[in-house]
Structure formats: C-alpha cells, structure tokens
Design an enzyme around this catalytic site. Structure first.
Site, PDB file in Angstrom:
ATOM      1  N   SER A   1      -4.341  -8.321  -7.562  1.00 40.85           N
ATOM      2  CA  SER A   1      -5.589  -7.840  -6.926  1.00 40.85           C
ATOM      3  C   SER A   1      -6.166  -6.440  -7.444  1.00 40.85           C
ATOM      4  CB  SER A   1      -5.310  -7.914  -5.382  1.00 40.85           C
ATOM      5  OG  SER A   1      -6.198  -7.295  -4.749  1.00 40.85           O
TER       6      SER A   1
ATOM      7  N   LYS B   1       1.859  -6.622  -4.181  1.00 35.53           N
ATOM      8  CA  LYS B   1       1.442  -7.197  -5.635  1.00 35.53           C
ATOM      9  C   LYS B   1       1.796  -6.265  -6.839  1.00 35.53           C
ATOM     10  CE  LYS B   1      -1.131 -10.657  -4.211  1.00 35.53           C
ATOM     11  NZ  LYS B   1      -0.800 -11.854  -4.540  1.00 35.53           N
TER      12      LYS B   1
ATOM     13  N   TYR C   1       0.608  -4.638   1.414  1.00 37.54           N
ATOM     14  CA  TYR C   1       0.034  -5.857   0.679  1.00 37.54           C
ATOM     15  C   TYR C   1      -0.064  -5.395  -0.738  1.00 37.54           C
ATOM     16  CZ  TYR C   1      -3.544  -8.828  -1.336  1.00 37.54           C
ATOM     17  OH  TYR C   1      -4.170  -9.636  -2.493  1.00 37.54           O
TER      18      TYR C   1
END
Ligand code: NAD
Ligand code: UD1
Length: 347
Positions: free
Chosen positions: A133, A161, A157
């Site tokens: 992302s 990643k 988050y």
C-alpha cells in the site's frame, strides 16, 4: 493456463482480480476465511466469468495463519497441477482498527504472510504478487511519490505492510529463484461495470468513496469532509484514486512479467498519477448518480496528508501497464454497484 492461488480472493480487490484471471483462462484456488467478505462475491464472479469457469475455480474456506488450511489450498488445484504462483490479498486494512488492536494486525498481516511463505517453500512455489500500500510512505514530503521515497509508515497497519515488504526482500536475498512483486496500491475504488461485484465495507465506511456512495443512496445523511484548510487549490485533501478494474489489470501484468522474466524482486506503485480532491470526488459522484451529496467541512482527520499522488512511471515502463479509467468512470461504476446492492452482498 496458469494454476494460481489467490489469498483473500473473496474481498474487494481479490474478487475483481479473480474475475479477470478467470476470463484470461487461468485456473484458481481461492483461500479466504470471510473475515471481511462474503461467499456471495465468488458466486457472482463465477456468474460473470461465464460457462466453464466453475471448472477452474476451487474455493477453500480457510485461514492463512493455518498451515493445514494452506496445505489444503495447495493441494486443491482444479487442474491437478501444482500452484505456480500466489497473489496474496488476504489481510486487514482498517487504519483506525489497527491503532486499537495492533496485535491482530501483526498476527494476520505479518504472521499470516510468514505462514504463506513457508507453505510456498514447502510446495515448491516461488512466485508471489503481494498487496502492499502507499501507506508504507507515511506522510511523504515530495510529490508525486516514487518507489524510492522513504518508507516511514505512521500507524500499525502501515508498519505491518512495511514489515511484510522487508520480509519478502530478506527472503529474495536468501535464496535464488524467488519472483516477487510488491505492489503499492494508491486509493482503489469503483466496481465491476456490471454492478454485480463491488466494495462491501462492514459498518461505517472509513474510506471516502464508499461513504459518498452510501450518502447518495440514502443510507447516510451527510459526508464529513475532513479539513477545508489543506494547502490544496480547494482546501480539501487530494488522493490518487484508481479504478479496481485497472488495479486488477495491474496484477495480471505483474504476474505475466514475473513468470516471463528471470527471478526478481519488483516494487511498483499502482496509481494513476492524477490527484483529485474530496470536493472534486463529491461533484463527480453527484454527476454520475444524479443525486445530491450533502456535506459539511469538519476538522482534519489525524494522520491524514494534504496530498498523495503516485509517480506511476515505473509500472508503465516495467509492465507496460497504466490506468485507463477516469474518476467519472470510477463514480459511475461505484454508483451502479451501490444502487443495485444498497446493502452490499447482504441484500
Ligand atoms: P478486503 O478486506 O475486501 O479483502 C481482504 C480479504 O482477505 C477478505 O476477503 C478477507 O475475508 C480475507 N482475509 C482476511 N484475513 C484473512 C485470513 N487470516 N485468512 C484468509 N483470508 C483472510 O480488502 P481489499 O480492499 O480487497 O484489500 C486487499 C489487500 O490489498 C489487503 O492486503 C489490503 O491491505 C491491500 N490494500 C488495500 C487497499 C484498499 O484501499 N482497499 C489499499 C492498499 C492496499
Ligand atoms: C486511507 C488510509 C491509508 C490506506 C488507504 C487505502 C487513513 C489515515 N489512511 O487513506 O492508510 O492505505 O485508506 O485506500 O485512514 N475523507 C473525508 N471524509 C471521509 C473519508 C475520507 O473527507 O468520510 C477524505 C480524507 O481526509 C482524504 C480522502 O478523503 O483526504 C481519502 O480518504 P480515504 O478514502 O480514507 O483514503 P486515504 O486517507 O488516502
């Protein structure tokens, strides 16, 4: 025909990509635990893919953190052939939730990915496309964002990643033969033009487009625009929105490149290179839907950036891929899905 394993294939991006891959003639095993999706999505994928596709799709309800479930998936290929490549969508993606429950994010995103990689090793599969992302860039200082920008995520988050990205780099460096693409998506939106599959967030949507479309369809009364005083032309935040069908094509292109080229670690932004403000999105959605989208400008949201836009040149150069669909088409297809499925797959 390539035999593929798709983790999280019932989700938003996974379902659209699975459809495209079935249409391209590939054979798929999907593993999903339906934590954030419905089996109905894959039923509709089959309906859209047409006659014969059912023979090329096996769905395993299972968890990527379970070695037994992964073994089952690796053994489930409808063709009877070994899995040649994995596209790894399964994961958790809600920033706010990750702040409140970071261990869950580390568990599913990092530990789940580690289990998957172990299973790939055990089954002799070394080709992987990973859903990363633009969140790994945090709050970047220069625009547009190139792949060489600093990796400095600002929430759990994003940390999870970035950690998976690092694990993949370590793995590729440790053993010859890995073919890995780390794809950094910008803001995926839209739906299949049929309106049969789309994004079905549970609860109150965190992201702009699903919220706007729920206001337009009457499920919510008003959009809150997070900040009207950003240093942008109209004062609202700017993002690089990408139609989910363009994103699905990007996966197909990345997979084709990995399979055709020598082993490599490929890291690519998938975005359009075009920024649109929140107020532009509201206007585009109003034109697409013919509905008014009432909004109020409120305080900025913590952790937001004024503007994030991809530099998409490397993906164009390496994959021959670029986005084709406009903001108007993203809004048209979101609206088509929203209108036909006002409560998502639930009815
Ligand atoms: P999604 O939630 O719709 O899809 C994820 C799928 O993974 C769901 O079907 C879910 O049930 C499944 N899943 C979750 N945990 C699992 C587990 N432990 N075992 C098996 N399946 C599991 O999300 P999406 O928007 O389709 O995103 C797909 C991927 O792309 C995610 O990894 C996400 O972090 C990444 N991504 C998404 C966006 C976005 O805005 N949608 C942006 C950048 C990156
Ligand atoms: C969010 C995540 C990011 C993730 C991305 C996936 C945060 C802080 N960031 O990014 O980690 O990779 O989704 O697509 O959650 N907006 C409103 N009102 C709303 C919702 C959004 O004004 O109700 C604005 C936001 O301030 C932003 C734009 O709309 O300017 C897009 O927001 P959103 O869809 O949440 O995406 P990102 O903030 O880019």
């Amino acid at each position: 025909m390539t035999q593929l394993l798709i983790t999280g294939g019932a989700g938003f991006i996974g379902s659209h990509t699975s459809l495209l891959l079935l249409e391209a003639g590939h054979s798929l095993v999907v593993i999903d635990n339906y934590d954030n999706s419905s089996p109905e999505a894959l039923r509709r994928v089959l309906e859209l893919a047409g006659p014969g596709a059912a023979d090329r799709l096996v769905v395993v309800e299972g968890d990527i953190r379970s070695a037994a479930d992964l073994d089952k998936a690796f053994a489930a290929a409808p063709s009877g052939q070994p899995i040649e490549a994995v596209i790894h969508f399964a994961g958790l993606k809600a920033v706010g939730e990750s702040v409140g429950d970071p261990l869950r994010y580390w568990d599913v995103n990092l530990s789940g990915s580690r289990h998957l990689l172990k299973a790939m090793q055990a089954h002799g599969c070394r080709t992987l496309v990973f859903s990363s992302s633009c969140t790994v860039y945090g709050l970047p200082e220069t625009m547009p964002i190139g792949e060489g920008a600093a990796i400095q995520p600002i929430n759990p988050y994003g940390h999870s990643k970035a950690a998976v990205e690092q694990m993949l780099a370590d793995l590729a460096a440790s053993e010859a033969g890995w073919r890995i693409a780390r794809l950094r998506y910008f803001n995926p939106v839209g739906a299949h033009p049929s309106g049969r599959i789309g994004e079905d967030p549970s609860g109150i949507p965190n992201n702009l487009l699903p919220f706007v479309s729920q206001v337009a369809v009457g499920r919510r009364t008003e959009l809150q625009v997070f900040g009207g005083d950003w240093p942008t032309p109209d004062g609202s935040g700017i993002r690089d929105y990408i139609h989910v069908m363009d994103l699905a094509e990007g996966h197909r292109a990345a997979l084709d490149a990995l399979l055709a080229e020598p082993p490599q670690l490929l890291t690519l932004n998938l975005g359009s290179g075009q920024g649109h403000s929140v107020l532009e999105v509201v206007r585009a959605f109003e034109s697409a839907s013919g509905r008014t989208v009432p909004y109020a400008i409120v305080a900025r949201r913590d952790g937001d950036a004024a503007c994030t836009v991809a530099d998409p040149h490397l993906a164009a150069e390496r994959l021959g891929w670029r986005t084709r669909l406009s903001l108007a088409e993203m809004c048209r297809d979101s609206w088509c899905w929203q209108q036909a499925n006002p409560h998502g797959y639930g009815g």
